[in-house]
Design a protein around this motif. Structure first.
Motif, PDB file in Angstrom:
ATOM      1  N   LEU A   1       0.817  -1.215   0.000  1.00 26.11           N
ATOM      2  CA  LEU A   1       0.000   0.000   0.000  1.00 26.11           C
ATOM      3  C   LEU A   1       0.852   1.266   0.000  1.00 26.11           C
ATOM      4  N   SER A   2       2.038   1.181   0.556  1.00 20.75           N
ATOM      5  CA  SER A   2       2.911   2.359   0.605  1.00 20.75           C
ATOM      6  C   SER A   2       3.531   2.669  -0.752  1.00 20.75           C
ATOM      7  N   GLN A   3       3.408   1.733  -1.715  1.00 19.46           N
ATOM      8  CA  GLN A   3       4.059   1.924  -3.014  1.00 19.46           C
ATOM      9  C   GLN A   3       3.093   2.089  -4.181  1.00 19.46           C
ATOM     10  N   VAL A   4       1.864   1.576  -4.080  1.00 17.50           N
ATOM     11  CA  VAL A   4       0.949   1.645  -5.224  1.00 17.50           C
ATOM     12  C   VAL A   4       0.427   3.064  -5.409  1.00 17.50           C
ATOM     13  N   GLU A   5       0.061   3.393  -6.647  1.00 17.74           N
ATOM     14  CA  GLU A   5      -0.373   4.748  -6.973  1.00 17.74           C
ATOM     15  C   GLU A   5      -1.857   4.976  -6.694  1.00 17.74           C
ATOM     16  N   HIS A   6      -2.687   3.967  -6.923  1.00 16.79           N
ATOM     17  CA  HIS A   6      -4.133   4.133  -6.785  1.00 16.79           C
ATOM     18  C   HIS A   6      -4.673   3.138  -5.766  1.00 16.79           C
ATOM     19  N   ILE A   7      -5.542   3.604  -4.875  1.00 18.74           N
ATOM     20  CA  ILE A   7      -6.205   2.745  -3.896  1.00 18.74           C
ATOM     21  C   ILE A   7      -7.672   3.131  -3.842  1.00 18.74           C
ATOM     22  N   VAL A   8      -8.550   2.171  -4.069  1.00 19.77           N
ATOM     23  CA  VAL A   8      -9.988   2.404  -3.907  1.00 19.77           C
ATOM     24  C   VAL A   8     -10.559   1.310  -3.015  1.00 19.77           C
ATOM     25  N   ARG A   9     -11.433   1.709  -2.089  1.00 19.26           N
ATOM     26  CA  ARG A   9     -12.114   0.708  -1.273  1.00 19.26           C
ATOM     27  C   ARG A   9     -13.372   0.273  -1.999  1.00 19.26           C
ATOM     28  N   LEU A  10     -13.604  -1.050  -1.999  1.00 19.36           N
ATOM     29  CA  LEU A  10     -14.677  -1.637  -2.799  1.00 19.36           C
ATOM     30  C   LEU A  10     -15.700  -2.363  -1.937  1.00 19.36           C
ATOM     31  N   PRO A  11     -16.934  -2.444  -2.406  1.00 17.01           N
ATOM     32  CA  PRO A  11     -17.889  -3.358  -1.775  1.00 17.01           C
ATOM     33  C   PRO A  11     -17.398  -4.788  -1.950  1.00 17.01           C
TER      34      PRO A  11
ATOM     35  N   ALA B   1     -19.223  -1.940 -13.782  1.00 18.09           N
ATOM     36  CA  ALA B   1     -19.670  -3.170 -13.120  1.00 18.09           C
ATOM     37  C   ALA B   1     -20.499  -2.781 -11.900  1.00 18.09           C
ATOM     38  N   PRO B   2     -21.821  -2.965 -11.937  1.00 21.63           N
ATOM     39  CA  PRO B   2     -22.691  -2.466 -10.858  1.00 21.63           C
ATOM     40  C   PRO B   2     -22.259  -2.870  -9.451  1.00 21.63           C
ATOM     41  N   ASP B   3     -21.771  -4.092  -9.272  1.00 18.42           N
ATOM     42  CA  ASP B   3     -21.399  -4.548  -7.927  1.00 18.42           C
ATOM     43  C   ASP B   3     -20.166  -3.836  -7.389  1.00 18.42           C
ATOM     44  N   PHE B   4     -19.396  -3.216  -8.275  1.00 14.43           N
ATOM     45  CA  PHE B   4     -18.141  -2.571  -7.868  1.00 14.43           C
ATOM     46  C   PHE B   4     -18.159  -1.061  -8.072  1.00 14.43           C
ATOM     47  N   ALA B   5     -19.224  -0.529  -8.635  1.00 13.93           N
ATOM     48  CA  ALA B   5     -19.229   0.870  -9.069  1.00 13.93           C
ATOM     49  C   ALA B   5     -19.196   1.863  -7.913  1.00 13.93           C
ATOM     50  N   ALA B   6     -19.643   1.455  -6.733  1.00  7.84           N
ATOM     51  CA  ALA B   6     -19.683   2.381  -5.589  1.00  7.84           C
ATOM     52  C   ALA B   6     -18.361   2.383  -4.829  1.00  7.84           C
ATOM     53  N   PHE B   7     -17.259   2.576  -5.556  1.00  2.49           N
ATOM     54  CA  PHE B   7     -15.939   2.562  -4.931  1.00  2.49           C
ATOM     55  C   PHE B   7     -15.642   3.916  -4.292  1.00  2.49           C
ATOM     56  N   GLU B   8     -14.664   3.904  -3.383  1.00  2.00           N
ATOM     57  CA  GLU B   8     -14.247   5.114  -2.677  1.00  2.00           C
ATOM     58  C   GLU B   8     -12.742   5.292  -2.843  1.00  2.00           C
ATOM     59  N   HIS B   9     -12.317   6.458  -3.263  1.00  7.12           N
ATOM     60  CA  HIS B   9     -10.886   6.746  -3.350  1.00  7.12           C
ATOM     61  C   HIS B   9     -10.332   6.954  -1.947  1.00  7.12           C
ATOM     62  N   TRP B  10      -9.271   6.220  -1.637  1.00  7.03           N
ATOM     63  CA  TRP B  10      -8.655   6.336  -0.310  1.00  7.03           C
ATOM     64  C   TRP B  10      -7.186   6.687  -0.456  1.00  7.03           C
ATOM     65  N   SER B  11      -6.672   7.363   0.557  1.00  7.12           N
ATOM     66  CA  SER B  11      -5.239   7.640   0.618  1.00  7.12           C
ATOM     67  C   SER B  11      -4.505   6.416   1.156  1.00  7.12           C
ATOM     68  N   ARG B  12      -3.193   6.413   1.002  1.00  6.53           N
ATOM     69  CA  ARG B  12      -2.385   5.324   1.555  1.00  6.53           C
ATOM     70  C   ARG B  12      -2.547   5.250   3.067  1.00  6.53           C
ATOM     71  N   GLU B  13      -2.558   6.412   3.704  1.00  5.13           N
ATOM     72  CA  GLU B  13      -2.666   6.449   5.156  1.00  5.13           C
ATOM     73  C   GLU B  13      -3.995   5.869   5.627  1.00  5.13           C
ATOM     74  N   GLN B  14      -5.079   6.217   4.946  1.00  3.72           N
ATOM     75  CA  GLN B  14      -6.389   5.667   5.301  1.00  3.72           C
ATOM     76  C   GLN B  14      -6.397   4.151   5.147  1.00  3.72           C
ATOM     77  N   ALA B  15      -5.874   3.673   4.035  1.00  2.00           N
ATOM     78  CA  ALA B  15      -5.900   2.238   3.758  1.00  2.00           C
ATOM     79  C   ALA B  15      -5.062   1.461   4.777  1.00  2.00           C
ATOM     80  N   ILE B  16      -3.875   1.955   5.082  1.00  2.00           N
ATOM     81  CA  ILE B  16      -3.010   1.260   6.042  1.00  2.00           C
ATOM     82  C   ILE B  16      -3.656   1.237   7.419  1.00  2.00           C
ATOM     83  N   SER B  17      -4.246   2.355   7.828  1.00  2.00           N
ATOM     84  CA  SER B  17      -4.925   2.406   9.123  1.00  2.00           C
ATOM     85  C   SER B  17      -6.070   1.398   9.182  1.00  2.00           C
ATOM     86  N   PHE B  18      -6.829   1.292   8.101  1.00  2.00           N
ATOM     87  CA  PHE B  18      -7.961   0.358   8.047  1.00  2.00           C
ATOM     88  C   PHE B  18      -7.483  -1.086   8.071  1.00  2.00           C
ATOM     89  N   ILE B  19      -6.406  -1.370   7.333  1.00  2.00           N
ATOM     90  CA  ILE B  19      -5.841  -2.724   7.310  1.00  2.00           C
ATOM     91  C   ILE B  19      -5.381  -3.125   8.706  1.00  2.00           C
TER      92      ILE B  19
END
Length: 271
Positions: free
Chosen positions: A94-104, A133-151
């Motif tokens: 997560l600290s290296q990737v450019e794009h992070i989105v949280r998905l259903p 793709a309807p099941d995935f369309a409601a994605f949320e853009h997250w920062s690296r910090e948000q994603a790491i904290s959630f993980i």
């Protein structure tokens, strides 16, 4: 190292090779049109195909075990499979990737009938594809910090982390699974196909630090932690251990650590 590291790692763990998250690798093995079709049919496949496989397995167990199971597992290995990855390695990704989105999580939608958001799309910007793709369309853009904290929060809760391909070796997702995950149900509960490979690690319990409190045992989805009543200590069955490491946070004495799978003869070739 596992076979994927040998084939796609360029001298390191294959999921640490950041080329495997890029558009260049994606277009070598997949296409946008194909991925849209796959994602649109994903929920139906999880719901119907797994149930169909389970029915065939019950009717013809020996044929299924020796013919259908290997064929399905090889197909998953080429198209959409996961490998368990411990917290430290997920944070490094997560600290290296450019794009992070949280998905259903479509798995939980199928198994529980409820929306849970435990999954991440990572690396290549897949949002134009996810939007179709309807099941995935409601994605949320997250920062690296948000994603790491959630993980880290999910790790404390006991969710196992894994990377997932969309035609190997392209990695497009990080998932956080429990026993409601359809991958777990297909592989562990039903035994109809192999969808997840074990981590590059196995857990080890220090018998001097272990008090035998047993708090770690319910955390293991894979029944890899046993209890020695004579010594009142917990121990790891390395053949069953998937190396996720989520048993560690619950240990109040720091008795559990992860070690390289390659260093443990009984587990080195067990993926």
């Amino acid at each position: 190292m596992c076979q994927f590291c040998t084939q796609h790692g360029e001298g390191k763990k294959w999921y640490e090779n950041m080329a495997n998250y890029t558009a260049e690798v994606f277009h070598q093995v997949n296409s946008e049109q194909n991925l849209v079709r796959f994602l649109r049919g994903f929920a139906k496949s999880l719901r119907d195909d797994v149930a169909t496989a389970a029915r065939w397995q019950r009717r013809f167990p020996r044929i299924y075990r020796f013919i259908a199971y290997p064929i399905l597992s090889r197909t998953m290995q080429k198209t959409h499979f996961g490998q368990i990855v411990p917290l430290e390695d997920v944070e490094a990704i997560l600290s290296q990737v450019e794009h992070i989105v949280r998905l259903p999580c479509v798995c939980r939608k199928v198994s529980l009938g409820a929306e849970k958001r435990y999954c991440f799309g990572v690396g290549m910007d897949l949002t134009p594809i996810l939007a179709q793709a309807p099941d995935f369309a409601a994605f949320e853009h997250w920062s690296r910090e948000q994603a790491i904290s959630f993980i880290r929060q999910l790790d404390q809760e006991g969710k196992t982390h894994s990377v997932w391909t969309f035609n190997t070796p392209f990695i497009g997702a990080i998932c956080n699974c429990d026993q409601d995950c359809m991958a777990y149900r297909a592989q562990i509960t039903l035994g109809v196909t192999r969808t997840m490979w074990k981590a590059e690690y196995v857990a080890e319990i220090d018998p001097l630090a272990c008090t035998g409190c047993n708090l770690c045992r319910p955390r293991c989805f894979f029944d890899a932690i046993g209890f020695d009543r004579d010594n009142t200590k917990c121990h790891i069955d390395v053949a069953a251990c998937h190396g996720c490491g989520v048993c560690r946070p619950v240990c109040q004495h720091g008795a559990i650590r992860l070690i390289d799978r390659a260093a443990v003869p009984a587990a080195a070739a067990n993926w």
